[in-house]
Scaffold this motif. Structure first.
Motif, short mmCIF file in Angstrom:
data_model
loop_
_atom_site.label_atom_id
_atom_site.label_comp_id
_atom_site.label_asym_id
_atom_site.label_seq_id
_atom_site.Cartn_x
_atom_site.Cartn_y
_atom_site.Cartn_z
N GLN A 35 78.95 26.12 49.90
CA GLN A 35 77.62 25.51 49.96
C GLN A 35 77.43 24.51 48.83
O GLN A 35 76.90 23.42 49.05
N ILE A 36 77.85 24.88 47.65
CA ILE A 36 77.70 23.97 46.50
C ILE A 36 78.54 22.72 46.70
O ILE A 36 78.05 21.59 46.57
N LEU A 37 79.81 22.91 47.04
CA LEU A 37 80.68 21.75 47.25
C LEU A 37 80.27 20.97 48.50
O LEU A 37 80.47 19.75 48.57
N GLY A 38 79.68 21.67 49.46
CA GLY A 38 79.20 21.00 50.67
C GLY A 38 78.12 19.96 50.39
O GLY A 38 77.96 19.00 51.14
N LEU A 39 77.38 20.17 49.31
CA LEU A 39 76.39 19.15 48.92
C LEU A 39 77.07 17.81 48.68
O LEU A 39 76.58 16.76 49.11
N PHE A 40 78.21 17.84 48.03
CA PHE A 40 78.94 16.62 47.72
C PHE A 40 79.63 16.05 48.94
O PHE A 40 79.73 14.84 49.11
N ASP A 41 80.10 16.95 49.84
CA ASP A 41 80.67 16.48 51.11
C ASP A 41 79.61 15.74 51.92
O ASP A 41 79.87 14.71 52.53
N GLY A 42 78.39 16.30 51.91
CA GLY A 42 77.29 15.65 52.61
C GLY A 42 76.99 14.28 52.03
O GLY A 42 76.68 13.33 52.76
N LEU A 43 77.09 14.17 50.71
CA LEU A 43 76.87 12.87 50.07
C LEU A 43 77.90 11.85 50.55
O LEU A 43 77.56 10.70 50.82
N ALA A 44 79.15 12.26 50.65
CA ALA A 44 80.20 11.34 51.08
C ALA A 44 79.90 10.78 52.47
O ALA A 44 80.04 9.58 52.71
N ARG A 45 79.45 11.65 53.37
CA ARG A 45 79.10 11.18 54.73
C ARG A 45 77.90 10.24 54.68
O ARG A 45 77.87 9.21 55.35
N TRP A 46 76.91 10.61 53.87
CA TRP A 46 75.69 9.81 53.77
C TRP A 46 75.99 8.44 53.15
O TRP A 46 75.54 7.41 53.65
N PHE A 47 76.80 8.42 52.09
CA PHE A 47 77.12 7.15 51.43
C PHE A 47 77.87 6.21 52.37
O PHE A 47 77.75 5.00 52.27
N GLY A 48 78.66 6.79 53.27
CA GLY A 48 79.43 5.96 54.21
C GLY A 48 78.62 5.47 55.39
O GLY A 48 79.11 4.66 56.19
N SER A 49 77.38 5.93 55.54
CA SER A 49 76.56 5.51 56.68
C SER A 49 75.89 4.17 56.39
O SER A 49 75.67 3.80 55.23
N LYS A 50 75.54 3.46 57.45
CA LYS A 50 74.91 2.15 57.29
C LYS A 50 73.47 2.26 56.81
O LYS A 50 72.89 1.29 56.34
#
Length: 197
Positions: free
Chosen positions: A78-93
């Protein structure tokens, strides 16, 4: 098409319009006229649901608290998933930084604005969620480590915004989070460290 639009509750129509405009163009740059026009309603109708722009802005942010990156899996995941979510969000338009931070920055001269409280509560809730996860992992100082992880998280959002939405920033922040977790005695296996790639 009109039937589909009218099936959406009025408050949701207004908040959908406000979300797109406030997040996309900025709170100060967008007036209630533009929100009403985007929602396909009159300004009078908008004011029936949100008597002031301040209340509309606070409602827009409050709804966004439910769109935050979800917590799933083991505490470490869950903690590391926060950062995974950021990676997806940063890559979005659609990435334009944190709506809550953006709002506070725009409204910094209006400390009593209701949106400031919504933003502060959102950030406090996220910090508390991470603290609870760390308590479950038995770390010695969950308050301090939660604060450090959230500084990494928030810093990654700011750096990625400056760089135009760079997912690598989230990967770097995630690696730093792994270092912090390991230094606190939390087992972070190789699969967990590499899953963001």
């Amino acid at each position: 098409m009109k039937a589909a639009v009218s099936a959406v509750p009025m408050k949701d129509r207004i908040l959908d319009a406000a979300d797109g405009l406030f997040y996309g163009q900025g709170i100060q740059a967008v007036g209630v006229d533009a929100v009403a026009a985007s929602a396909g309603i009159s300004k009078r109708t908008l004011y029936k649901h949100y008597p002031s722009k301040a209340e509309l802005v606070a409602a827009y942010l409050a709804r966004r608290t439910g769109q935050a990156i979800p917590f799933e899996g083991t505490p470490v995941e869950q903690i590391l998933g926060l950062f995974d979510g950021l990676a997806r969000w940063f890559g979005s338009k659609r990435f334009r930084g944190c709506a809550f931070v953006n709002a506070v920055a725009e409204l910094s001269g209006e400390r009593q604005h209701p949106a400031i409280g919504v933003a502060a509560e959102h950030k406090a809730r996220r910090l508390a969620q991470v603290r609870t996860l760390l308590q479950g992992l038995g770390v010695d100082d969950p308050d301090r480590l939660a604060e450090q992880l959230m500084v990494l998280f928030e810093g990654a959002v700011a750096v990625s915004l400056v760089r135009g939405g760079d997912p690598q920033v989230a990967h770097s922040a995630r690696e730093a989070a792994c270092v912090l977790l390991r230094s606190a005695g939390v087992a972070v296996d190789r699969d967990a460290r590499d899953s963001a790639r």
